[in-house]
Design an enzyme around this catalytic site. Sequence first.
Site, PDB file in Angstrom:
ATOM      1  N   ASP A  28       6.709   0.624   5.691  1.00 36.29           N
ATOM      2  CA  ASP A  28       5.767   1.310   4.822  1.00 36.29           C
ATOM      3  C   ASP A  28       6.531   1.607   3.532  1.00 36.29           C
ATOM      4  O   ASP A  28       7.766   1.565   3.495  1.00 36.29           O
ATOM      5  CB  ASP A  28       5.225   2.594   5.468  1.00 36.29           C
ATOM      6  CG  ASP A  28       3.970   3.100   4.746  1.00 36.29           C
ATOM      7  OD1 ASP A  28       3.660   2.581   3.644  1.00 36.29           O
ATOM      8  OD2 ASP A  28       3.294   4.006   5.268  1.00 36.29           O
TER       9      ASP A  28
HETATM   10  C1  BGC Z   1       0.856   3.992   2.678  1.00 31.43           C
HETATM   11  C2  BGC Z   1       0.529   2.589   3.118  1.00 31.43           C
HETATM   12  C3  BGC Z   1       0.309   1.728   1.920  1.00 31.43           C
HETATM   13  C4  BGC Z   1       1.550   1.781   1.039  1.00 31.43           C
HETATM   14  C5  BGC Z   1       1.424   0.940  -0.230  1.00 31.43           C
HETATM   15  C6  BGC Z   1       1.992   4.032   1.675  1.00 31.43           C
HETATM   16  O1  BGC Z   1       2.142   5.317   1.153  1.00 31.43           O
HETATM   17  O2  BGC Z   1       1.203   4.774   3.803  1.00 31.43           O
HETATM   18  O3  BGC Z   1      -0.599   2.588   3.934  1.00 31.43           O
HETATM   19  O4  BGC Z   1       0.002   0.422   2.294  1.00 31.43           O
HETATM   20  O5  BGC Z   1       1.767   3.126   0.634  1.00 31.43           O
HETATM   21  O6  BGC Z   1       0.532   1.493  -1.122  1.00 31.43           O
END
Ligand code: BGC
Length: 753
Positions: free
Chosen positions: A233
């Site tokens: 993530d």
């Molecule tokens: C989120 C993800 C997301 C990523 C990119 C993170 O903060 O938890 O779900 O895909 O950011 O935006």
Amino acid sequence: MTPVLDVDRLLDELTVAEKASLTSGSSFWYTAPVERLGIPAIMVSDGPHGLRAQPRESDHVGLAGSLPATCFPTASAIASSWNPGLLHRIGQALAQEARACNLSVILGPGINMKRSPLCGRNFEYFSEDPFLAGELAVGIVDGIQSRGVGTSVKHYAANNQETDRLRVDAQVDERTLREIYLPAFERVVRAAQPWTIMCAYNKVNGRSASENTWLLSTVLREEFGFEGLIVSDWGAVYRRVPALLAGLDLEMPPALGRSPEAVVAAVESGEVPTEVLDARVRKVLELVAKGMPVLDLEESFDEDTHHALAREAAAESVVLLKNDGLLPLAPDAGIAVIGEFARTPRFQGAGSSQVTPTRVDVLLDELREVYGEVPFAAGYGIGETGGDAALREEAEQVARAAGTVIMVIGLPGADESEGFDRTHMNLPANQLAALRAVAAANPDVVVVLVNGSTVILGEVTAHAKALVEAWLGGQAAGGGIADVLTGAVNPSGRLAESVPHRMEDNSAHLNFPGDSQVVRYGEGLFIGYRGYDRGRQDVAFPFGFGLSYTSFGLSDLKVLVRGSVTEGNLEATVTVTVSNTGGVAGAEVVQVYVDDVESSVTRPVRELKGFAKVHLAAGASREVSIELDRRAFAFWSARHSDWVVEAGEFVIAVGHHSRDLPLTATVRIEAPSLAAPLTRDSTLQEWMSDPAGRQLVEEEVENGQPAAVLQDELLSVIGTMPMSTLANFGGMSLDHDALDRIAEAWRQPRRAS
Ligand code: BGC
């Protein structure tokens, strides 16, 4: 697909520094290129229900803009369709939009379990039930990938809250992980092989997901057979080298100037074997190979067609919770519309999944298209406190003059979002006050709810003659809701999560969201309906519930069990006839739950193990078959570290929702005994519940003092004591010599066989 890159040759030619660079991205949304060898960068982007493509800008919370894209219903909404086929079609549309902006991997779907209704990101997740979430995930992943675009199924694993999400340690016992938090991931991996899986921010049992060898390598790769790439993530890599060693292939976004250098140093020092780095780079190259054909495309997508699909999906996401005859609206219903949300739609949630929609349907306008001039009053302000009395008064007047009132209420955006959890489940007080005033002025009120997570509905249900849960239905929600209200679409949504009477009824309540950076999943398996059922708690609306403008009957249940536990091919086919017994066409969701009646471990009262959405013309009937596999009967045995099916009776219950299961069939499954071998340290009860063991004890005791140990009453008091302890007590004719004799005698026949 034929890889466009020769991965083996590239692995030979890349330098260690180049390899290290490939295991982190090159910027917020791009993988790292190696121009010297013709390795391009591919682009990845959010998100689960619509693209948030930011070719030039970058943020992970949706504050900066993104290219216009169709905003489909959020996960809470679309999960209520119980229709993997619909998700497949949405997936294909998402992929087309990705192709149109040369984007190779869509960061979604999010399939975490709704452990608590308070999780701020529940609108991005499908369900409280792993089976349903898994089936829906397969639908959308297959749909996207069938068009040559990848997915990133997230957030692996146990990311079930926003509070302290980067640091919190989710402490979950293995059985609960295996039966509740991992199965949706397992299912989607086995059935659809997502191109990527995104690891979570949080720790799981003391280890960050990104450094969790057990989660990433042992379970995901070795057991589930995941062949794609594991990406972090955004910002979930805390220690680059341990993450690489644990099995993380790609760090996003890159810690440029730190991560690649750390990886090179670790390879040089021998901390990271070359084969480990190569294995990670191979996954990156395979992903680039799959994603690079998208880079050269010059395609577009048809906004109208996608909007029409979004409208169909929004309508199919609607769950009709109550209907005292007001819906569908009669042509001469004389409607008035009340509620700011009818004019200022809330159709998506905030954070990384936030889409810049291509257009937005407004419910008020949609209803005016059908009914001509429709009176409107705002009734309340969104997130404001001033001016409510005047707005209420105006709403009362409009309500009084109307035949039927359509009142839209819901959660303001500030109440639920990525990044924080809710602290309560209530609708805003000013909206409830407006509803009370409106219902007093005119009792014929249809309430339409817009919310990403469940809300407490007691007062709303009392004041509404009809109640429509519309969730955050995407950019075409206005049109989709109008279609349901007018009867152009017969609602067929079913709740993918229970609606409790009170927040405190939820089983996770005592342990949510934890403190001091720790959250204990103390309720174990019993989340959602598993908790309410086990606690025999009444709920406002049960899991799987949803009404229709027609009615359905179920009959002729047959369950055919095939194969056997011993041969590992146990399966069952559940066949049932569904009839549309009402006056209009509609769709029923036939739900199959399994209840393990005789079990050596505590199991949920019943669990969803199959379902089918069946469309039927008025008066029509159809026989449907739903397959159950071995897993439908199994539990995760901590003792055996494996899935096991125990011999005994299982009730297969089929019906309309989790608390209305009119048809049941009991089947008996034969399976080898799972009891541990009897020894001197087995308890008296364990000896007495084994037929051979019982006989040996009885014979031994009868030689001495027959009555004492074997009376039921005494057995229940001392039965949990190991035999070796009882032997110490003396006076029961079960001294150590006798115990040695029966333990040996019990082992003998088994040794021979
Ligand atoms: C989120 C993800 C997301 C990523 C990119 C993170 O903060 O938890 O779900 O895909 O950011 O935006």
